[in-house]
Scaffold this motif. Structure first.
Motif, PDB file in Angstrom:
ATOM      1  N   UNK A 114      85.535  16.382  82.342  1.00  0.00           N
ATOM      2  CA  UNK A 114      86.594  15.424  82.020  1.00  0.00           C
ATOM      3  C   UNK A 114      86.188  14.053  82.497  1.00  0.00           C
ATOM      4  N   UNK A 115      86.560  13.039  81.730  1.00  0.00           N
ATOM      5  CA  UNK A 115      86.249  11.666  82.123  1.00  0.00           C
ATOM      6  C   UNK A 115      87.487  10.814  81.941  1.00  0.00           C
ATOM      7  N   UNK A 116      87.696   9.891  82.861  1.00  0.00           N
ATOM      8  CA  UNK A 116      88.851   9.013  82.727  1.00  0.00           C
ATOM      9  C   UNK A 116      88.342   7.589  82.563  1.00  0.00           C
ATOM     10  N   UNK A 117      88.713   6.966  81.460  1.00  0.00           N
ATOM     11  CA  UNK A 117      88.318   5.584  81.206  1.00  0.00           C
ATOM     12  C   UNK A 117      89.530   4.710  81.461  1.00  0.00           C
ATOM     13  N   UNK A 118      89.343   3.633  82.216  1.00  0.00           N
ATOM     14  CA  UNK A 118      90.512   2.771  82.371  1.00  0.00           C
ATOM     15  C   UNK A 118      90.174   1.376  81.880  1.00  0.00           C
ATOM     16  N   UNK A 162      86.669  14.446  90.114  1.00  0.00           N
ATOM     17  CA  UNK A 162      86.971  13.669  88.907  1.00  0.00           C
ATOM     18  C   UNK A 162      86.189  12.375  88.925  1.00  0.00           C
ATOM     19  N   UNK A 163      86.037  11.807  87.722  1.00  0.00           N
ATOM     20  CA  UNK A 163      85.294  10.551  87.617  1.00  0.00           C
ATOM     21  C   UNK A 163      86.100   9.580  86.782  1.00  0.00           C
ATOM     22  N   UNK A 164      86.284   8.374  87.311  1.00  0.00           N
ATOM     23  CA  UNK A 164      87.074   7.373  86.605  1.00  0.00           C
ATOM     24  C   UNK A 164      86.215   6.139  86.416  1.00  0.00           C
ATOM     25  N   UNK A 165      86.120   5.665  85.175  1.00  0.00           N
ATOM     26  CA  UNK A 165      85.232   4.550  84.849  1.00  0.00           C
ATOM     27  C   UNK A 165      86.074   3.419  84.293  1.00  0.00           C
ATOM     28  N   UNK A 166      85.878   2.203  84.868  1.00  0.00           N
ATOM     29  CA  UNK A 166      86.646   1.072  84.325  1.00  0.00           C
ATOM     30  C   UNK A 166      85.733   0.281  83.398  1.00  0.00           C
TER      31      UNK A 166
END
Lengths: 364, 177, 165
Positions: free
Chosen positions: C94-98, C35-39
């Motif tokens: 899937x991408x997670x933006x925080x 997974x990849x999470x980008x702030x």
């Protein structure tokens, strides 16, 4: 006669709202102008409760989310925990999970077709479908002791093995189901009343469906081929051969056809899983106190209602920091207003049923 | 005895002169209670998971209609048995209270499932810890969810409770509880 | 950033495009378990979301998640965060933006980009008390309007405030 808008309230206590759902309708004679669902009548505070329970303690509570397909909730949650903790489920455990999950899909769709037909007026189908569902629930009861809130998939694998006698029982049950499904189709598919009440009702287009976040059979009924079992496979689904039923019009009738065909595909998958059941352990060794270092994960599965997912954030202890459930019924219900506009208000019940919502999952 | 006319005739009825009809002797209480307990009309208030087991009890295999209860009414005005099946949340509590008040006497309440009995597995800010906090309950059926057999046991217990009750007291003195 | 964790190939392209269009917007990147999470910062959030949907093909917003780090968060972190979990069907990515959030400065509503954000934002408002500017009708979704407090905040007791029943 001049235009006059009437406010109509459905629920929260209503025989056809599939639970405690309130719908505020504005109608002009019989045509729906607008619809606003009010949810929260079954909000139990699950996500808050989970923050004070260990991962193992949360698993049985997930049964109570989508209570018609309890095993799918179990599976979604434990897959997220295992991804977070780096636990590897042995192949036999994965195949047993697939068999259980697909049997659960069968039970869920049988309950769905019973409720949908009952809401539209074909009450005998409810009794036939529930009789067939009882046969599947017997299997769960024999396996782990519970019919409805099964808790039959746990962290690391499954709680019990499938012995050869049980495998034969499952196969015998599967032998008897196609006849019942065929009976229901004979009663409904070409039925003039069923078609008049479901064709062209509650239509949604493919692009709108994706924008609304629709998943599961309502999305596949518009022709969009999204199925997490194929797109982002989990639990060895890539080893099995099955079709993903699609339809094109995106109305209530198409959603019915998609779910009926999905039942057949589920039976196909269960037979494959049982025929090729690998040897070995059925569960991984999980520490008694499962502490997970800080991390986060988002895992989804293809549940009978749509794409079900869990976001879990761990904090180094044996209890999660945050668990958020992606509820397919919650998101699907959002599009009810769009689908109902312009239809007769007596069709709202049919459209709502075709979304296959469960309030336990919507309200958490 | 030979010579006496036959008591039963070919139509299956008694050969009695019209001036002496047969009659039934029973205590009014027993008779009314018998009628009430064998024709309870449940109010289908399915709130959560227990509702599915309630429906399974009403379906073919467990067949609640053996007990006279297959007529689930959608309106509380037409029902006399309120089966609270599922979690009562604080948001739903006033609705449950209002529905119970809308039912006419005589009425009975079965709290089905751990949530209705005492809040179940949800000791949270949103859940009423037992429906007996807002309405009087006659029979508590525990289980999460109770199996159909469990619910039927609870309903049979309710039937014995009704059999022991005194409906004539309410008819003759309706304001005395 | 040279200390960027090794990403799966598809994510590199997305990040390059994002940084190309919005220089300086990407504050941190985390990658683990596929997974990849980008702030990102809240300033250009609305444009970033539109860009991801219209030009990067993230057709579906799968979920929006609210986070509360507690009334005394660790140094350097704010109290609240909102996560956007988005999905690109073309390559199943899937991408997670925080985004850091706080009560005083509402984030822009994502409803204009994905209609599925509607109830998700209402839920975050109900549970955390975070507002979203431009939402067509922001109000509680689960609890009664008169309910006092936001339950998923860490300082809200599980049993409720007025003692419960």
């Amino acid at each position: 006669m001049a235009f006059k808008e009437i406010a109509l309230n459905m629920g929260p206590q209503h025989p056809s709202t599939h639970g405690v759902l309130r719908l505020k309708l504005a109608i002009d004679n019989e045509v729906v102008l607008s619809l606003e669902p009010v949810v929260g009548y079954l909000h139990r505070g699950m996500e808050k409760l989970w923050e004070s329970l260990t991962y193992t303690q949360i698993v049985p509570l997930t049964d109570r989310l989508d209570y018609i397909a309890a095993l799918s909730n179990n599976l979604g949650f434990v897959l997220a925990v295992e991804k977070l903790a780096g636990l590897e489920v042995p192949p036999r455990g994965r195949y047993i999970r697939v068999a259980l999950a697909e049997l659960q899909r069968l039970a869920s769709h049988l309950a769905w077709v019973g409720f949908q037909a009952n809401d539209i007026g074909a009450m005998s189908v409810l009794l036939y479908a529930f009789e067939a569902r009882e046969r599947v629930l017997d299997l769960f009861e024999e396996y782990i002791g519970a019919r409805l809130t099964v808790h039959g998939i746990r962290i690391g694998g499954v709680p019990r093995d499938f012995d050869p006698e049980f495998v034969r029982k499952i196969e015998r049950t599967l032998d008897g189901l196609p006849a019942t499904i065929r009976n229901i189709e004979l009663l409904l598919n070409e039925n003039r009343i069923w078609q008049e009440r479901t064709r062209g009702v509650g239509v949604v287009g493919a692009a709108e469906a994706v924008d609304f976040g629709l998943t599961g059979p309502p999305l596949r009924a518009t022709g969009v081929r999204w199925d997490i079992r194929m797109d982002v496979p989990y639990s060895s689904y890539e080893d099995f051969e099955f079709d993903v039923p699609l339809a094109e019009h995106g109305d209530v009738y198409d959603r019915y056809l998609v779910r009926m065909e999905e039942m057949r595909q589920s039976m196909r998958i269960v037979r494959q899983a049982l025929a090729r059941l690998p040897g070995g352990d059925f569960t991984a060794k999980v520490p008694r106190i499962l502490r997970i270092p800080p991390a986060e994960v988002f895992q989804t599965i293809e549940a009978p209602k749509g794409e079900l997912g869990f976001y879990i954030k761990s904090n180094g202890t044996d209890k999660p920091e945050r668990v958020k459930m992606k509820s397919p019924s919650f998101i699907n219900l959002m599009s009810l207003a769009h689908m109902s506009r312009g239809n007769l208000f007596s069709d709202v019940v049919g459209i709502l049923g075709s979304l296959d919502i469960v309030l336990g999952e919507i309200d958490k | 005895m030979p010579g006496e006319p036959e008591p039963w005739n070919s139509r299956g009825t008694l050969n009695k002169p019209a001036s002496a009809p047969p009659f039934l002797l029973a205590k009014a209480d027993a008779f009314i209670a018998w009628a009430q307990k064998n024709s309870l009309w449940p109010f289908g208030s399915g709130l959560a998971c227990c509702a599915i087991e309630m429906i399974a009890t009403a379906a073919g295999r467990y067949d609640i209609s053996r007990f006279g209860m297959e007529l689930f009414r959608a309106s509380p005005r037409q029902a006399d048995l309120f089966i609270v099946a599922g979690t009562v949340t604080n948001k739903m509590a006033p609705v449950v209270r209002r529905l119970w008040e809308q039912m006419a006497d005589p009425k009975w309440v079965v709290a089905m499932g751990n949530c209705a009995v005492s809040g179940g597995p949800f000791p949270t800010y949103a859940v009423l810890q037992g429906v007996d906090k807002i309405i009087p309950v006659d029979v508590y059926v525990s289980g999460c969810p109770p199996t159909p057999q469990g619910l039927l046991h609870g309903l049979i217990t309710l039937q014995s409770k009704i059999a022991r009750s005194h409906p004539t007291r309410e008819i003759l003195k309706p304001d005395v509880r | 950033m040279s200390d960027r964790p090794a990403l799966l190939p598809g994510f590199e392209d997305i990040l390059a495009a994002l940084e190309g269009r919005f220089p300086g917007a990407v504050l941190a990147v985390e990658a683990a378990r596929g997974e990849c999470s980008v702030r990102v910062g809240p300033e250009r959030l609305a444009d970033i979301l539109k860009f991801l949907k219209a030009e990067q093909g993230f057709a579906a917003l799968q979920d929006m998640i609210g986070l509360d780090r507690g009334p005394a968060p660790p140094a350097g972190a704010g109290r609240f965060a909102v996560l956007y979990q988005i999905y690109r069907p073309a390559d199943r990515r899937r991408l997670r933006l925080s985004v850091e959030a706080d009560e005083a400065n509402p984030l822009p509503s994502a409803v204009a980009t994905w209609r599925s954000a509607d109830w998700a934002e209402r839920e975050i408002f109900d549970m955390f008390g975070l507002r979203f500017a431009g939402h067509p009708g922001l109000r509680r979704i689960y609890l009664d309007e008169e309910f006092d407090g936001h339950p998923l905040r860490k300082d809200f007791p599980l049993g409720g405030r007025s003692g419960g029943l």
